[in-house]
Design an enzyme around this catalytic site. Structure first.
Site, PDB file in Angstrom:
ATOM      1  N   ASP A 105       0.591  60.270  45.292  1.00  0.00           N
ATOM      2  CA  ASP A 105       0.390  61.666  44.922  1.00  0.00           C
ATOM      3  C   ASP A 105       1.523  62.053  43.977  1.00  0.00           C
ATOM      4  OD1 ASP A 105      -0.572  64.320  44.910  1.00  0.00           O
ATOM      5  OD2 ASP A 105       0.749  64.884  46.557  1.00  0.00           O
ATOM      6  N   SER A 106       1.349  63.151  43.267  1.00  0.00           N
ATOM      7  CA  SER A 106       2.418  63.626  42.392  1.00  0.00           C
ATOM      8  C   SER A 106       3.648  64.044  43.210  1.00  0.00           C
ATOM      9  CB  SER A 106       1.923  64.801  41.562  1.00  0.00           C
ATOM     10  OG  SER A 106       1.462  65.828  42.408  1.00  0.00           O
TER      11      SER A 106
ATOM     12  N   CYS B 223      -3.858  62.548  44.876  1.00  0.00           N
ATOM     13  CA  CYS B 223      -3.608  63.668  43.969  1.00  0.00           C
ATOM     14  C   CYS B 223      -4.914  64.163  43.347  1.00  0.00           C
ATOM     15  CB  CYS B 223      -2.647  63.186  42.881  1.00  0.00           C
ATOM     16  SG  CYS B 223      -2.294  64.408  41.625  1.00  0.00           S
TER      17      CYS B 223
ATOM     18  N   GLU C 103       4.961  75.265  50.017  1.00  0.00           N
ATOM     19  CA  GLU C 103       6.281  74.617  49.980  1.00  0.00           C
ATOM     20  C   GLU C 103       7.382  75.548  50.494  1.00  0.00           C
ATOM     21  OE1 GLU C 103       6.574  72.792  46.103  1.00  0.00           O
ATOM     22  OE2 GLU C 103       5.215  71.203  46.735  1.00  0.00           O
TER      23      GLU C 103
ATOM     24  N   CYS D  36      -7.073  70.653  46.695  1.00  0.00           N
ATOM     25  CA  CYS D  36      -5.656  70.340  46.467  1.00  0.00           C
ATOM     26  C   CYS D  36      -5.068  69.886  47.798  1.00  0.00           C
ATOM     27  CB  CYS D  36      -4.912  71.565  45.941  1.00  0.00           C
ATOM     28  SG  CYS D  36      -3.124  71.338  45.807  1.00  0.00           S
TER      29      CYS D  36
ATOM     30  N   HIS E  28      -2.310  70.339  49.165  1.00  0.00           N
ATOM     31  CA  HIS E  28      -1.499  71.304  49.908  1.00  0.00           C
ATOM     32  C   HIS E  28      -2.340  72.263  50.747  1.00  0.00           C
ATOM     33  CE1 HIS E  28       1.730  69.962  47.374  1.00  0.00           C
ATOM     34  NE2 HIS E  28       2.567  70.879  47.777  1.00  0.00           N
TER      35      HIS E  28
END
Lengths: 276, 276
Positions: free
Chosen positions: B14-15, B77, B162, B194, B196
């Site tokens: 993943d990034s 990702c 985050e 996504c 996240h």
């Protein structure tokens, strides 16, 4: 020599496009100077990276500008200014100016009760540079050692600005969540330690009514003028200056977002290969 | 050959660290498999970069994993899966699985009124891949061409996660601002495009009460299991698996944030030199 050196541009770099707020201040304070801007959009943001990576990126960015024959390098990136400015100055002979010391001086000039707040990205705040530099400046300028500094990272502010949410309910709620505790701390001055934050300034002003907000872009531009004048390489004749904008990655929305930061449309953008 | 190949790990990249939500799903669905995870934290986020840069980074990430002898590469990702998965498949002989098609299939299985919403980063949404892939899957599986797709980028969600703000007033206000228009669009299913976003799922559920939320991590893990079974390289014996975590930049908060994504503490992290 000095005369020919006066006619070369000022170089400015940032991890992304936020540094355009410093270019905007430079255009106002030094209207005859050519400017080369480098935004390292391929590796933005720096604020969440390790000191080792930030230093390597900053050396590459500085070299990119020096290869284009600039007379002064302005590090518009607060993270770089905070993490590795001495390292950069050691590696290059061209004068290099960060945004931390000018901001610190402006905040010390503004505070009356000697209590200063500082906000920035996580890396800037964790490095503790603002605290150290404000104390250094206070000592050097005989302003006493009794200054109190309250520092806080405010990571949501950058994406809010990039989304264009600078004055809506969400921006105000985020600002209240981050900033209201500063009132309990009794600060009278808040230093905006990130290039993006000037765009939130008028909204923050309404949240923190009794606090003086200091942003470092204008202070940095004034210091740049002083350095150029002292070394006799200021460009004084009245002329139409050239501006060149380089990005390491041509992000889709740069023109639109960049215009917001620069305060006027960006004519065109060049692709920068940084690790050259 | 097949037997020895069964004993090598699955690679996931993943990034950044968001892809750990896919690792979490893999651990559940394929509990005997070793996993090597690569997070390109030195260049995160990919979502705001150009397709050219994203493709170059993805090729380097894939090569990093293949050099460590993995039997399957999972592109956790969404940006990479959306922008350059065919390019990756062309360049490497190891099977490569993205997160878009499994998510699309799960959304098509969940919708009753044939109106699906999709949220993701700007690059994912601008590339329009979800729309294309959902239509392709609907055609292949004879589900008809009458499906309606409403796609929207939601860039504040990643920094909210985050920051750890997954269920406070700000998160709810941002979610309402992004998501309530989906109700007017009459969707009955929302695909979280996504890595996240699963961490915001329970909060989003309260904002969009009547909408089924689909996240692709579990769907991707199930598809990985199918691929390994079909090629006879599944690791079936009951054993305690090994997990290795590589990051291209050792960010200060990785352990703390990573734990939130993985759902358990991360034992240790290795530094990855990606452009090797």
């Amino acid at each position: 020599m000095a005369k020919s050196k006066a006619s070369v541009p000022i170089g400015v770099f940032d991890s992304g496009i936020g540094g355009l707020t410093v270019v905007r201040a430079l255009k106002r304070v030094l209207p005859n100077e050519d400017i080369i801007y480098l935004g390292d959009t391929a590796r933005v943001p720096y604020g969440i990276k390790s000191p080792e990576s930030i230093t390597r990126f900053a050396v590459e960015d500085t070299r990119f500008l020096i290869n284009r024959k600039v007379k002064l390098v302005i590090v518009a990136c607060h993270t770089v200014s905070s993490v590795c400015l001495p390292e950069l100055k050691k590696n290059f002979s061209v004068p290099i100016l960060g945004v931390i010391a000018p901001g610190a001086r402006a905040a010390l000039a503004a505070t009356k009760n000697r209590r200063i707040g500082v906000i920035g990205t996580q890396a800037t705040i964790m490095a503790g540079t603002y605290e150290r530099v404000i104390r250094e400046v206070a000592r050097q300028e005989k302003l006493g050692s009794d200054v109190e500094i309250v520092a806080k990272s405010t990571p949501l502010f950058v994406p809010l600005v990039e989304e264009g949410w600078v004055d809506n309910d969400i921006a105000i709620l985020v600002a209240k969540s981050y900033l209201l505790s500063f009132q309990d701390e009794g600060i009278d001055t808040l230093l905006l330690g990130c290039t993006h934050y000037p765009l939130l300034k008028s909204m923050m002003k309404r949240v923190l009514k009794k606090v003086t907000l200091v942003d470092s872009a204008t202070a940095t531009a004034r210091e740049a003028k002083k350095i150029l004048a002292e070394t006799g390489i200021c460009r004084n004749q009245n002329r139409k200056p050239n501006y060149r904008f380089y990005l390491s990655d041509l992000t889709p929305n740069f023109m639109e977002i960049g215009k917001r930061f620069l305060g006027e449309p960006i004519p065109f953008v060049l692709r920068a290969s940084i690790a050259e």
